[in-house]
Design a protein around this motif. Structure first.
Motif, short mmCIF file in Angstrom:
data_model
loop_
_atom_site.label_atom_id
_atom_site.label_comp_id
_atom_site.label_asym_id
_atom_site.label_seq_id
_atom_site.Cartn_x
_atom_site.Cartn_y
_atom_site.Cartn_z
N HIS A 19 -17.82 -3.38 -2.22
CA HIS A 19 -17.50 -4.13 -0.99
C HIS A 19 -16.84 -3.22 0.05
CE1 HIS A 19 -18.83 -8.01 -2.29
NE2 HIS A 19 -17.96 -8.12 -3.28
N VAL A 20 -15.92 -2.39 -0.39
CA VAL A 20 -15.24 -1.48 0.54
C VAL A 20 -16.23 -0.50 1.15
CG1 VAL A 20 -13.55 0.39 0.72
CG2 VAL A 20 -12.96 -1.70 -0.53
N SER A 21 -17.14 0.00 0.33
CA SER A 21 -18.17 0.92 0.84
C SER A 21 -19.05 0.24 1.88
CB SER A 21 -19.02 1.43 -0.32
OG SER A 21 -20.08 2.24 0.15
N ASN A 22 -19.46 -0.99 1.62
CA ASN A 22 -20.34 -1.71 2.53
C ASN A 22 -19.63 -2.14 3.82
OD1 ASN A 22 -22.47 -1.52 0.70
ND2 ASN A 22 -21.94 -3.44 -0.30
N GLY A 23 -18.35 -2.50 3.68
CA GLY A 23 -17.63 -3.01 4.85
C GLY A 23 -16.60 -2.04 5.41
N ARG A 24 -16.75 -0.76 5.11
CA ARG A 24 -15.73 0.22 5.49
C ARG A 24 -15.42 0.19 6.99
NH1 ARG A 24 -13.02 4.14 3.15
NH2 ARG A 24 -14.20 3.84 1.21
N ASP A 25 -16.46 0.16 7.82
CA ASP A 25 -16.21 0.17 9.26
C ASP A 25 -15.37 -1.02 9.70
OD1 ASP A 25 -17.66 2.48 9.50
OD2 ASP A 25 -19.50 1.50 10.22
N PHE A 26 -15.62 -2.18 9.06
CA PHE A 26 -14.87 -3.38 9.40
C PHE A 26 -13.49 -3.36 8.77
CE2 PHE A 26 -13.51 -7.74 8.57
CZ PHE A 26 -13.75 -8.36 9.78
N LEU A 27 -13.43 -3.02 7.47
CA LEU A 27 -12.17 -3.09 6.74
C LEU A 27 -11.19 -1.99 7.13
CD1 LEU A 27 -13.64 -3.86 3.20
CD2 LEU A 27 -12.41 -5.46 4.67
N MET A 28 -11.70 -0.82 7.54
CA MET A 28 -10.83 0.31 7.83
C MET A 28 -10.54 0.46 9.32
SD MET A 28 -10.21 1.32 4.82
CE MET A 28 -9.42 2.92 5.00
N ARG A 29 -10.94 -0.53 10.12
CA ARG A 29 -10.65 -0.47 11.54
C ARG A 29 -9.15 -0.68 11.77
NH1 ARG A 29 -11.37 -5.80 10.58
NH2 ARG A 29 -10.41 -7.32 12.01
N THR A 30 -8.68 -0.32 12.93
CA THR A 30 -7.29 -0.59 13.30
C THR A 30 -7.27 -1.34 14.64
OG1 THR A 30 -7.10 1.57 14.36
CG2 THR A 30 -6.35 1.39 12.08
N GLU A 31 -6.47 -2.37 14.69
CA GLU A 31 -6.27 -3.14 15.92
C GLU A 31 -4.77 -3.31 16.13
OE1 GLU A 31 -8.50 -6.73 16.39
OE2 GLU A 31 -10.22 -5.95 15.27
N LEU A 32 -4.28 -2.81 17.24
CA LEU A 32 -2.86 -2.94 17.55
C LEU A 32 -2.55 -4.35 18.03
CD1 LEU A 32 -2.19 0.46 19.35
CD2 LEU A 32 -1.29 -0.27 17.14
N PRO A 33 -1.32 -4.81 17.82
CA PRO A 33 -0.98 -6.19 18.15
C PRO A 33 -0.51 -6.35 19.60
CG PRO A 33 0.89 -5.15 17.12
CD PRO A 33 -0.22 -4.11 17.14
N THR A 34 -0.48 -7.59 20.00
CA THR A 34 0.31 -8.00 21.16
C THR A 34 1.70 -8.35 20.63
OG1 THR A 34 -1.61 -8.89 22.32
CG2 THR A 34 0.56 -9.67 23.03
N VAL A 35 2.74 -7.78 21.21
CA VAL A 35 4.10 -8.00 20.71
C VAL A 35 4.90 -8.77 21.76
CG1 VAL A 35 6.19 -6.95 19.78
CG2 VAL A 35 3.96 -5.85 19.41
N SER A 36 5.48 -9.89 21.34
CA SER A 36 6.27 -10.72 22.24
C SER A 36 7.66 -10.91 21.67
CB SER A 36 5.61 -12.10 22.43
OG SER A 36 4.30 -11.98 22.91
N LEU A 37 8.63 -11.11 22.56
CA LEU A 37 9.98 -11.50 22.16
C LEU A 37 10.15 -12.97 22.49
CD1 LEU A 37 12.09 -8.46 23.45
CD2 LEU A 37 11.08 -8.81 21.20
#
Length: 307
Positions: free
Chosen positions: A189-207
C-alpha cells in the motif's frame, strides 16, 4: 495580523520523522442499533482510510483510486479481502454473543470492537503487530504476538483468555498474520500510494480564545502527515507549565488538526514573550506564530466587530 516565522533549525529536541508506517483495521459489531449496519469494517494506512465494508452493502470498497494498484502485485487481493470481510463479520457476531454472556447481558444495545494491525519502520525494517478487543467501549482482551499470549483487561475476559491461550494453532496464525502478512500488505500500500502518503501539507495556524480570561488556543489545521509537534515556548524555551495539549483529530479531506492551550493572561509584556511552534514531519522549517492580541479570534472580538 498573525505573524508567521520560519526557522531552519529551530528545535532539535522535536525531531519528527515520517519513516514509521501503520496499517490499522477497525471493526464494529453491534446489536439492536436501528438504521446502522450490524457489522462495519474500515482499513487505514498512515491514518488515511483506504478500504470499507459493511453488512448492508456487502461490498469491499476502495476509498482512494491508488488502492486499486495493489492487484498488479497481488491479483487475488479483492477476492481475498472480500472473503476475509465475510469471515470477520461471522466471527464478530459470535464474539458479541460471547461477550454478552460473560457480562450477563440479555438485551439492549451493545458493541464489540476490534482494532488490529501492524507498523513498519521504513528506516530500520522493524515490524510489530497488535490486536485489541473492546466491549461497550471498554477494553476487554488483547493479543500479544511476541509472546503469542492473550491479555485480559477485565475479569469477565479471563475465561476467554484461558481458552485462547490453549489454542496454539490459532495463536501462531495470528502472530504470522500480524507480523508477516500485515507488513507485506502495508508495504504494498505504501509503495502504491507513496506520492499521496508521503506528501506534506502545511497547516493554517490560528490563535483562538473564547473569552478574555480563557486560555489562548493555538490551532493548526489542514496539515499532513499526522506526525508533528506542537507546543508553546517563552523566550525560546519550550513551556510545559501552563500548557495543555489537545488531541490529534482527522479532517474530512484527509488532513489533520490539533491544539495546544496556553493558560496565561494576554498582556503587552506577554505578547513579546510567547510563541506557538508547529513542526511537521518531513519539513525542516517550523511554523512559529507570535502571541499577538490583535490576531486572536475570540467571541468577544467577533461580537464587537459586528456592532
Amino acid at each position: 495580523m498573525t505573524t508567521f516565522t520560519f526557522y531552519g533549525a529551530v528545535l532539535l529536541i522535536h525531531s519528527v520523522t515520517s519513516v514509521m508506517h501503520t496499517l490499522k483495521v477497525f471493526t464494529t459489531s453491534s446489536s439492536q442499533i436501528a438504521k446502522l449496519p450490524e457489522y462495519w469494517e474500515a482499513t487505514y494506512v498512515d491514518g488515511i482510510q483506504i478500504l470499507q465494508f459493511d453488512s448492508n452493502s456487502r461490498k469491499t470498497k476502495a476509498k482512494l483510486d491508488w488502492v486499486n494498484k495493489i492487484t498488479a502485485k497481488d491479483p487475488y487481493f479483492w477476492e481475498r479481502e472480500y472473503e476475509n470481510n465475510i469471515a470477520n463479520e461471522r466471527v464478530s457476531k459470535v464474539n458479541i454473543e460471547i461477550a454478552k454472556e460473560r457480562f450477563n447481558h440479555t438485551a439492549g444495545v451493545h458493541l464489540i470492537q476490534r482494532i488490529n494491525g501492524c507498523e513498519w519502520d521504513e528506516e530500520t525494517g522493524e515490524v510489530d503487530g497488535w490486536e485489541h478487543y473492546s466491549y461497550d467501549s471498554e477494553d476487554f482482551i488483547s493479543f500479544e504476538p511476541r509472546t503469542t499470549r492473550w491479555i485480559a483487561t477485565q475479569p469477565q475476559a479471563s475465561m476467554t483468555k484461558n481458552k485462547l491461550d490453549q489454542n496454539d494453532g490459532l495463536n501462531e496464525y495470528k502472530k504470522h498474520s500480524l507480523t508477516e502478512i500485515c507488513p507485506f500488505l502495508l508495504k504494498n500500500h505504501v509503495s502504491n500510494g507513496r506520492d499521496f502518503l508521503m506528501r506534506t501539507e502545511l497547516p493554517t495556524v490560528s490563535l483562538l480564545q473564547k473569552t478574555p480570561s480563557s486560555p489562548v488556543t493555538c490551532h493548526p489545521t489542514g496539515f499532513y502527515p499526522a506526525t508533528s509537534a506542537l507546543f508553546w515556548r517563552k523566550d525560546d524555551k519550550e513551556l510545559h507549565e501552563y500548557v495543555e495539549s489537545g488531541k490529534l483529530l482527522p479532517n474530512r479531506d484527509g488532513t489533520f488538526q490539533t491544539t495546544a492551550h496556553l493558560k496565561v493572561e494576554v498582556t503587552p509584556d506577554a505578547e513579546g514573550e510567547y510563541e506557538c511552534v508547529f513542526q511537521l514531519a518531513g519539513v525542516k522549517e517550523a511554523v512559529v506564530v507570535k502571541l499577538d492580541s490583535r490576531s486572536i479570534l475570540s467571541n468577544a472580538r467577533i461580537q464587537g466587530d459586528s456592532h
